[in-house]
Design a protein around this motif. Structure first.
Motif, PDB file in Angstrom:
ATOM      1  N   ARG A  27      -1.493 -13.849   2.505  1.00  0.00           N
ATOM      2  CA  ARG A  27      -1.032 -15.242   2.463  1.00  0.00           C
ATOM      3  C   ARG A  27      -2.015 -16.133   1.716  1.00  0.00           C
ATOM      4  O   ARG A  27      -1.639 -17.214   1.249  1.00  0.00           O
ATOM      5  CB  ARG A  27      -0.806 -15.767   3.889  1.00  0.00           C
ATOM      6  CG  ARG A  27       0.384 -15.098   4.590  1.00  0.00           C
ATOM      7  CD  ARG A  27       0.829 -15.886   5.817  1.00  0.00           C
ATOM      8  NE  ARG A  27      -0.187 -15.926   6.853  1.00  0.00           N
ATOM      9  CZ  ARG A  27      -0.315 -15.008   7.813  1.00  0.00           C
ATOM     10  NH1 ARG A  27       0.485 -13.957   7.844  1.00  0.00           N
ATOM     11  NH2 ARG A  27      -1.252 -15.146   8.737  1.00  0.00           N
ATOM     12  N   GLU A  28      -3.257 -15.690   1.596  1.00  0.00           N
ATOM     13  CA  GLU A  28      -4.266 -16.425   0.828  1.00  0.00           C
ATOM     14  C   GLU A  28      -4.280 -16.010  -0.645  1.00  0.00           C
ATOM     15  O   GLU A  28      -5.086 -16.507  -1.420  1.00  0.00           O
ATOM     16  CB  GLU A  28      -5.656 -16.183   1.418  1.00  0.00           C
ATOM     17  CG  GLU A  28      -5.829 -16.708   2.838  1.00  0.00           C
ATOM     18  CD  GLU A  28      -7.207 -16.390   3.407  1.00  0.00           C
ATOM     19  OE1 GLU A  28      -8.026 -15.763   2.690  1.00  0.00           O
ATOM     20  OE2 GLU A  28      -7.465 -16.775   4.558  1.00  0.00           O
ATOM     21  N   GLY A  29      -3.419 -15.064  -1.014  1.00  0.00           N
ATOM     22  CA  GLY A  29      -3.397 -14.585  -2.395  1.00  0.00           C
ATOM     23  C   GLY A  29      -4.394 -13.483  -2.668  1.00  0.00           C
ATOM     24  O   GLY A  29      -4.658 -13.156  -3.823  1.00  0.00           O
ATOM     25  N   ILE A  30      -4.961 -12.886  -1.613  1.00  0.00           N
ATOM     26  CA  ILE A  30      -5.866 -11.746  -1.754  1.00  0.00           C
ATOM     27  C   ILE A  30      -5.048 -10.492  -1.474  1.00  0.00           C
ATOM     28  O   ILE A  30      -4.570 -10.279  -0.363  1.00  0.00           O
ATOM     29  CB  ILE A  30      -7.057 -11.849  -0.786  1.00  0.00           C
ATOM     30  CG1 ILE A  30      -7.901 -13.081  -1.125  1.00  0.00           C
ATOM     31  CG2 ILE A  30      -7.914 -10.577  -0.840  1.00  0.00           C
ATOM     32  CD1 ILE A  30      -9.042 -13.345  -0.144  1.00  0.00           C
ATOM     33  N   HIS A  31      -4.872  -9.668  -2.486  1.00  0.00           N
ATOM     34  CA  HIS A  31      -3.970  -8.522  -2.382  1.00  0.00           C
ATOM     35  C   HIS A  31      -4.683  -7.316  -1.769  1.00  0.00           C
ATOM     36  O   HIS A  31      -5.874  -7.090  -2.014  1.00  0.00           O
ATOM     37  CB  HIS A  31      -3.398  -8.173  -3.750  1.00  0.00           C
ATOM     38  CG  HIS A  31      -2.662  -9.328  -4.375  1.00  0.00           C
ATOM     39  ND1 HIS A  31      -1.658 -10.007  -3.719  1.00  0.00           N
ATOM     40  CD2 HIS A  31      -2.797  -9.938  -5.585  1.00  0.00           C
ATOM     41  CE1 HIS A  31      -1.191 -10.965  -4.498  1.00  0.00           C
ATOM     42  NE2 HIS A  31      -1.870 -10.950  -5.626  1.00  0.00           N
ATOM     43  N   CYS A  32      -3.932  -6.539  -0.993  1.00  0.00           N
ATOM     44  CA  CYS A  32      -4.531  -5.486  -0.184  1.00  0.00           C
ATOM     45  C   CYS A  32      -3.888  -4.124  -0.437  1.00  0.00           C
ATOM     46  O   CYS A  32      -2.699  -4.023  -0.742  1.00  0.00           O
ATOM     47  CB  CYS A  32      -4.416  -5.816   1.302  1.00  0.00           C
ATOM     48  SG  CYS A  32      -5.258  -7.344   1.768  1.00  0.00           S
ATOM     49  N   ASN A  33      -4.725  -3.097  -0.292  1.00  0.00           N
ATOM     50  CA  ASN A  33      -4.325  -1.695  -0.353  1.00  0.00           C
ATOM     51  C   ASN A  33      -4.622  -1.109   1.022  1.00  0.00           C
ATOM     52  O   ASN A  33      -5.780  -0.951   1.395  1.00  0.00           O
ATOM     53  CB  ASN A  33      -5.138  -0.996  -1.453  1.00  0.00           C
ATOM     54  CG  ASN A  33      -4.971   0.514  -1.462  1.00  0.00           C
ATOM     55  OD1 ASN A  33      -4.348   1.106  -0.595  1.00  0.00           O
ATOM     56  ND2 ASN A  33      -5.584   1.147  -2.454  1.00  0.00           N
ATOM     57  N   LEU A  34      -3.582  -0.805   1.785  1.00  0.00           N
ATOM     58  CA  LEU A  34      -3.773  -0.255   3.134  1.00  0.00           C
ATOM     59  C   LEU A  34      -3.872   1.256   3.041  1.00  0.00           C
ATOM     60  O   LEU A  34      -2.917   1.936   2.644  1.00  0.00           O
ATOM     61  CB  LEU A  34      -2.639  -0.694   4.045  1.00  0.00           C
ATOM     62  CG  LEU A  34      -2.867  -2.034   4.784  1.00  0.00           C
ATOM     63  CD1 LEU A  34      -3.957  -1.907   5.836  1.00  0.00           C
ATOM     64  CD2 LEU A  34      -3.245  -3.157   3.812  1.00  0.00           C
ATOM     65  N   THR A  35      -5.046   1.759   3.399  1.00  0.00           N
ATOM     66  CA  THR A  35      -5.380   3.164   3.207  1.00  0.00           C
ATOM     67  C   THR A  35      -5.399   3.901   4.537  1.00  0.00           C
ATOM     68  O   THR A  35      -5.126   3.328   5.588  1.00  0.00           O
ATOM     69  CB  THR A  35      -6.730   3.270   2.468  1.00  0.00           C
ATOM     70  OG1 THR A  35      -6.978   4.628   2.113  1.00  0.00           O
ATOM     71  CG2 THR A  35      -7.866   2.741   3.317  1.00  0.00           C
ATOM     72  N   LEU A  36      -5.689   5.212   4.471  1.00  0.00           N
ATOM     73  CA  LEU A  36      -5.676   6.058   5.669  1.00  0.00           C
ATOM     74  C   LEU A  36      -4.339   5.887   6.406  1.00  0.00           C
ATOM     75  O   LEU A  36      -4.298   5.660   7.607  1.00  0.00           O
ATOM     76  CB  LEU A  36      -6.856   5.736   6.583  1.00  0.00           C
ATOM     77  CG  LEU A  36      -8.246   6.047   6.018  1.00  0.00           C
ATOM     78  CD1 LEU A  36      -9.330   5.595   6.980  1.00  0.00           C
ATOM     79  CD2 LEU A  36      -8.394   7.544   5.712  1.00  0.00           C
ATOM     80  N   LEU A  37      -3.269   6.017   5.650  1.00  0.00           N
ATOM     81  CA  LEU A  37      -1.922   5.836   6.199  1.00  0.00           C
ATOM     82  C   LEU A  37      -1.243   7.204   6.302  1.00  0.00           C
ATOM     83  O   LEU A  37      -1.132   7.915   5.308  1.00  0.00           O
ATOM     84  CB  LEU A  37      -1.127   4.884   5.317  1.00  0.00           C
ATOM     85  CG  LEU A  37       0.181   4.362   5.895  1.00  0.00           C
ATOM     86  CD1 LEU A  37       0.454   2.935   5.427  1.00  0.00           C
ATOM     87  CD2 LEU A  37       1.354   5.258   5.512  1.00  0.00           C
ATOM     88  N   PHE A  38      -0.808   7.552   7.514  1.00  0.00           N
ATOM     89  CA  PHE A  38      -0.322   8.899   7.771  1.00  0.00           C
ATOM     90  C   PHE A  38       1.072   8.981   8.379  1.00  0.00           C
ATOM     91  O   PHE A  38       1.597  10.083   8.525  1.00  0.00           O
ATOM     92  CB  PHE A  38      -1.299   9.636   8.701  1.00  0.00           C
ATOM     93  CG  PHE A  38      -2.682   9.782   8.120  1.00  0.00           C
ATOM     94  CD1 PHE A  38      -2.960  10.777   7.206  1.00  0.00           C
ATOM     95  CD2 PHE A  38      -3.697   8.901   8.471  1.00  0.00           C
ATOM     96  CE1 PHE A  38      -4.227  10.910   6.659  1.00  0.00           C
ATOM     97  CE2 PHE A  38      -4.970   9.024   7.935  1.00  0.00           C
ATOM     98  CZ  PHE A  38      -5.235  10.032   7.021  1.00  0.00           C
ATOM     99  N   ASN A  39       1.649   7.847   8.789  1.00  0.00           N
ATOM    100  CA  ASN A  39       2.981   7.973   9.385  1.00  0.00           C
ATOM    101  C   ASN A  39       3.835   6.733   9.148  1.00  0.00           C
ATOM    102  O   ASN A  39       3.373   5.716   8.608  1.00  0.00           O
ATOM    103  CB  ASN A  39       2.891   8.340  10.859  1.00  0.00           C
ATOM    104  CG  ASN A  39       2.625   7.156  11.774  1.00  0.00           C
ATOM    105  OD1 ASN A  39       2.272   6.066  11.343  1.00  0.00           O
ATOM    106  ND2 ASN A  39       2.798   7.376  13.071  1.00  0.00           N
ATOM    107  N   GLN A  40       5.084   6.837   9.575  1.00  0.00           N
ATOM    108  CA  GLN A  40       6.078   5.807   9.308  1.00  0.00           C
ATOM    109  C   GLN A  40       5.752   4.487  10.010  1.00  0.00           C
ATOM    110  O   GLN A  40       5.995   3.417   9.455  1.00  0.00           O
ATOM    111  CB  GLN A  40       7.457   6.307   9.766  1.00  0.00           C
ATOM    112  CG  GLN A  40       8.629   5.504   9.250  1.00  0.00           C
ATOM    113  CD  GLN A  40       9.215   6.085   7.973  1.00  0.00           C
ATOM    114  OE1 GLN A  40       8.568   6.893   7.306  1.00  0.00           O
ATOM    115  NE2 GLN A  40      10.415   5.696   7.632  1.00  0.00           N
ATOM    116  N   ALA A  41       5.214   4.553  11.224  1.00  0.00           N
ATOM    117  CA  ALA A  41       4.906   3.318  11.950  1.00  0.00           C
ATOM    118  C   ALA A  41       3.898   2.477  11.183  1.00  0.00           C
ATOM    119  O   ALA A  41       4.046   1.252  11.063  1.00  0.00           O
ATOM    120  CB  ALA A  41       4.375   3.642  13.346  1.00  0.00           C
ATOM    121  N   GLN A  42       2.864   3.126  10.645  1.00  0.00           N
ATOM    122  CA  GLN A  42       1.885   2.398   9.835  1.00  0.00           C
ATOM    123  C   GLN A  42       2.556   1.787   8.609  1.00  0.00           C
ATOM    124  O   GLN A  42       2.303   0.632   8.246  1.00  0.00           O
ATOM    125  CB  GLN A  42       0.759   3.333   9.388  1.00  0.00           C
ATOM    126  CG  GLN A  42      -0.152   3.822  10.499  1.00  0.00           C
ATOM    127  CD  GLN A  42      -1.110   4.886   9.986  1.00  0.00           C
ATOM    128  OE1 GLN A  42      -0.686   5.978   9.604  1.00  0.00           O
ATOM    129  NE2 GLN A  42      -2.394   4.563   9.976  1.00  0.00           N
TER     130      GLN A  42
END
Length: 334
Positions: A149-164
């Motif tokens: 929301r502040e315009g800082i873009h993110c890469n969410l890592t260590l993602l292993f399943n659908q819920a994440q």
């Protein structure tokens, strides 16, 4: 065309390395780093100038002469220094990771991300060219929601399943990095199977399902397959938005002139497939119910922490060496 050239026509290829020479060699669209890659890079002689500059910068800003404090601050600057150089070679973005020790602290993750972006901007890099990498814990996803929301873009890592993946999409994150090879590793270690074909590879199936879920519901979050063990996994996911690939596998793709495998089929959005909004309790329950995802998330955080600490110890040794030289040449200053 070789397989790497064919792949670039179907997916954006990202270099999974902090090695400047490898990035120059393979000319990816983007690059992604993590503490493990930075630790390896810091041991190469071509990074000595980056390390020296980071240490001087940290010493100037650190009150006192505690090598541990200087090293921790220098590690942040080193990540930005290397990221800045990478951005001279790629047309897209670079991913820089938040300290994994903050994976369960939303506020500290936000503050760390803002610090990274401020350092990039002081180096003349617009925040739009940086993705902040954050572990896909509930707290990390909550931090990413604020940062986006502040315009800082993110890469969410260590993602292993659908819920994440669902929680990330609902939080509006820019990009997720579902891990293919580590899912495969877990299934080999916890079954009587010694190998899987690319199409039945559980890591490939996981990313395929996430990709189909996103595209059928018109989510804007980018899916970037990561952590590959072989080129078969990569080919099975050709057509995914982005694929981040190690230099060794980039070379293997470049060395083959065979036709690239079919990869992912196209998916169209469907109004008959409603999105699922996960509350915290349901997210935690679904993650806890998935032994593989729970174990690999925890294991990934521990390993990133270990390599972050190893990097800081390397930098501490440099600080202590400089302090010893200073003490020997300036005895009156001791």
């Amino acid at each position: 065309m070789n397989k790497l050239e064919q792949l670039k026509q179907r997916s954006q290829v990202v270099a999974d390395t902090g090695d400047i020479e490898a990035i120059r060699r393979y000319r990816p669209q983007d690059a992604t780093t993590n503490p493990s890659l930075l630790f390896k890079a810091a041991q190469l002689p071509q990074y000595n100038d980056h390390i020296a500059e980071a240490l001087v910068w940290a010493e100037d800003r650190q009150n006192g002469s505690n090598p541990e404090d200087i090293a921790r601050l220098a590690a942040i600057k080193l990540a930005v220094n290397i990221g800045t150089e990478i951005l001279q070679l790629v047309p897209g973005v670079v991913s820089t990771e938040v300290d994994a020790r903050l994976s369960f602290d939303t506020r500290a993750t936000i503050d760390y991300a803002r610090h990274l972006i401020a350092l990039y901007e002081r180096a003349g890099i617009a925040k739009e060219r940086v993705l902040i990498k954050i572990a896909s814990t509930w707290e990390g996803i909550a931090a990413a929601s604020v940062l986006e929301r502040e315009g800082i873009h993110c890469n969410l890592t260590l993602l292993f399943n659908q819920a994440q993946a669902i929680a990330c999409a609902e939080a509006g994150v820019t990009l997720i990095s579902p891990f293919v090879g580590r899912i495969l590793d877990w299934h080999i270690a916890n079954s009587d199977r010694e190998a899987f074909s690319a199409q039945e590879d559980p890591g490939v199936i996981s990313v395929r399902n996430i990709y189909e879920y996103y595209k059928s519901r018109d989510y804007k979050t980018i899916v970037m397959g990561a952590s590959f063990r072989n080129t078969g996994e990569i080919e099975a996911l050709a057509g995914c938005d982005r694929l981040t690939i190690s230099p060794q596998l980039l070379q293997a793709l470049e060395d083959s002139e065979a036709p690239l495998a079919a990869g992912l089929p196209p998916v169209s959005a469907s109004l008959s497939r409603p999105a699922q909004d996960l509350a915290e309790a349901e997210f935690r329950f679904q993650l806890n119910s998935d032994a593989m995802a729970t174990e690999k998330l925890a294991d990934g955080i521990r390993n990133f922490v270990k390599d972050q600490e190893r990097l800081e110890l390397l930098l501490q040794d440099r600080v202590k060496g400089q302090q010893n030289i200073h003490a020997a040449t300036n005895p009156q200053a001791v």
